[in-house]
Design a protein around this motif. Structure first.
Motif, mmCIF file in Angstrom:
data_model
loop_
_atom_site.group_PDB
_atom_site.id
_atom_site.type_symbol
_atom_site.label_atom_id
_atom_site.label_comp_id
_atom_site.label_asym_id
_atom_site.label_seq_id
_atom_site.Cartn_x
_atom_site.Cartn_y
_atom_site.Cartn_z
ATOM 1 N N LYS A 47 -78.863 48.407 -41.802
ATOM 2 C CA LYS A 47 -77.964 49.099 -42.784
ATOM 3 C C LYS A 47 -76.951 48.024 -43.383
ATOM 4 N N GLY A 48 -77.448 46.993 -43.197
ATOM 5 C CA GLY A 48 -76.475 45.603 -43.572
ATOM 6 C C GLY A 48 -75.583 44.974 -42.956
ATOM 7 N N PHE A 49 -75.631 45.633 -41.521
ATOM 8 C CA PHE A 49 -74.590 44.865 -40.421
ATOM 9 C C PHE A 49 -75.522 44.728 -39.102
ATOM 10 N N LEU A 50 -74.628 43.698 -38.570
ATOM 11 C CA LEU A 50 -75.257 43.311 -37.300
ATOM 12 C C LEU A 50 -75.506 44.408 -36.165
ATOM 13 N N ARG A 51 -76.440 44.259 -35.419
ATOM 14 C CA ARG A 51 -76.533 45.097 -34.013
ATOM 15 C C ARG A 51 -75.569 44.576 -33.133
ATOM 16 N N GLY A 52 -75.416 45.073 -31.922
ATOM 17 C CA GLY A 52 -74.720 44.423 -31.010
ATOM 18 C C GLY A 52 -73.232 44.202 -31.154
ATOM 19 N N SER A 53 -72.426 43.730 -30.375
ATOM 20 C CA SER A 53 -71.143 43.739 -30.271
ATOM 21 C C SER A 53 -70.647 42.907 -31.385
ATOM 22 N N GLY A 54 -71.542 41.870 -32.006
ATOM 23 C CA GLY A 54 -71.158 41.030 -33.209
ATOM 24 C C GLY A 54 -71.039 41.976 -34.366
ATOM 25 N N GLY A 55 -71.426 43.378 -34.493
ATOM 26 C CA GLY A 55 -71.347 44.120 -35.778
ATOM 27 C C GLY A 55 -70.304 45.081 -35.277
ATOM 28 N N LEU A 56 -69.264 45.115 -34.428
ATOM 29 C CA LEU A 56 -68.303 45.985 -34.139
ATOM 30 C C LEU A 56 -67.124 45.620 -35.265
ATOM 31 N N VAL A 57 -66.742 46.738 -35.920
ATOM 32 C CA VAL A 57 -65.666 46.712 -36.945
ATOM 33 C C VAL A 57 -64.663 47.654 -36.418
ATOM 34 N N LEU A 58 -63.181 47.080 -36.777
ATOM 35 C CA LEU A 58 -62.060 47.846 -36.629
ATOM 36 C C LEU A 58 -61.569 48.358 -38.059
ATOM 37 N N THR A 59 -60.770 49.618 -37.882
ATOM 38 C CA THR A 59 -60.082 49.954 -38.991
ATOM 39 C C THR A 59 -58.903 50.529 -38.601
ATOM 40 N N SER A 60 -57.853 50.698 -39.529
ATOM 41 C CA SER A 60 -56.412 51.120 -39.171
ATOM 42 C C SER A 60 -56.266 52.105 -40.170
ATOM 43 N N GLY A 61 -55.165 53.016 -40.105
ATOM 44 C CA GLY A 61 -54.901 54.103 -41.228
ATOM 45 C C GLY A 61 -53.556 54.591 -40.733
ATOM 46 N N VAL A 62 -53.177 55.414 -41.889
ATOM 47 C CA VAL A 62 -51.876 56.384 -41.697
ATOM 48 C C VAL A 62 -51.712 57.292 -40.764
ATOM 49 N N ASP A 63 -52.946 57.760 -40.307
ATOM 50 C CA ASP A 63 -53.134 58.815 -39.432
ATOM 51 C C ASP A 63 -52.794 58.258 -37.854
#
Length: 284
Positions: A137-153
């Motif tokens: 789906k356009g992203f790396l498998r494994g730990s190299g493809g982990l992504v962080l997000t932050s929010g106002v929640d």
């Protein structure tokens, strides 16, 4: 070198404030996003007219580029997540827009409630074995493809878009303040930092714990002045030993010990084993 700015002369150019931009395609291109939801791709040799323009809903608040594929992961003001990938390879001008289905079986939202304030994808070193994990789906498998997000929640969320459209882990601020930024360390594969509106920085090592930050529930107080306490952004130095943190018109620099900033070597494997053991991802 000098980059000459040019007033937009095309109907595809932005008509609302640009909220984020990033160099892509090995330094040959530029992606920009504006608050009304338009994402433009530019050639640095021609800033008069974008190469391609993609409309992403009604707003964009932030994005990050997955460097192995050039896929953009975007957040908006309503908490939704989107991806834009090249259908014919990283340098293709044919872009595919997809909204991540961040909901449970009953239709309840599992993503952010309210604006997504930051997204951080990992940048892997040249020659890293994680680069060979393959794409989904356009992203790396494994730990190299982990992504962080932050929010106002009040939350920072850990995602793996190659495996799931929903966040794997929700990390909630104990002080219930806006989370304004979250960024991976450039050298330590499981270490990241967070900046909150209460003036504190948190350090997390997800190979050790996904419940509590290394800095404790109170974090590191960066700005003691209550009137200036909100932290806006943070960035790591290239060697991962320092953090630059912005609050208002002030810039703070934090130095980290080697014990914190230096990886031991088994963090990738340990992180993935934890996610597998919890049933958050499956082997594919």
């Amino acid at each position: 070198s000098t980059l000459t700015t040019v007033a937009g002369a095309s109907s595809k150019s932005h008509t609302h404030p640009i909220c984020t931009m990033e160099v892509i395609e090995g330094g040959l291109g530029l992606a920009t996003a504006s608050t009304e939801g338009r994402v433009n791709y530019w050639s640095l040799g021609n800033l008069r007219e974008p190469v391609e323009s993609v409309q992403v809903g009604e707003s964009v608040s932030c994005f990050s580029v997955a460097p192995e594929s050039g896929t953009l992961l975007l957040g908006d003001e309503n908490g939704a997540m989107h991806s834009i990938s090249a259908t014919g390879g990283q340098r293709s001008t044919r872009k595919q827009l997809r909204k991540l289905d961040s909901s449970d079986e009953e239709g309840g939202a599992l993503g952010h409630y309210g604006m997504v304030t930051s997204i951080s994808a990992k940048i892997l070193k040249s020659g890293s074995s994680l680069r060979t994990a393959g794409l989904s789906k356009g992203f790396l498998r494994g730990s190299g493809g982990l992504v962080l997000t932050s929010g106002v929640d009040w939350t920072v969320k850990l995602w793996s878009p190659a495996y799931s459209d929903t966040p794997l882990v929700n990390l909630v601020s104990s002080s219930y303040d806006y989370m304004c930024d979250a960024q991976w360390s450039p050298v330590h594969p499981s270490l990241f930092a967070t900046a909150s509106s209460n003036g504190t920085v948190g350090l997390w090592d997800v190979s050790k714990s996904m419940e509590e930050p290394m800095t404790g529930k109170d974090g590191i107080v960066v700005e003691p002045d209550v009137s200036l306490r909100g932290l806006n952004k943070l960035r790591w130095s290239n060697d991962g030993r320092r953090l630059a943190v912005a609050s208002g018109d002030l810039l703070h620099v934090l130095s980290l010990t080697d014990e914190v900033s230096r990886p031991k070597g088994d963090e990738d494997k340990t992180t993935m084993n934890q996610l597998l053991a919890r049933g958050l991802i499956t082997r594919q």
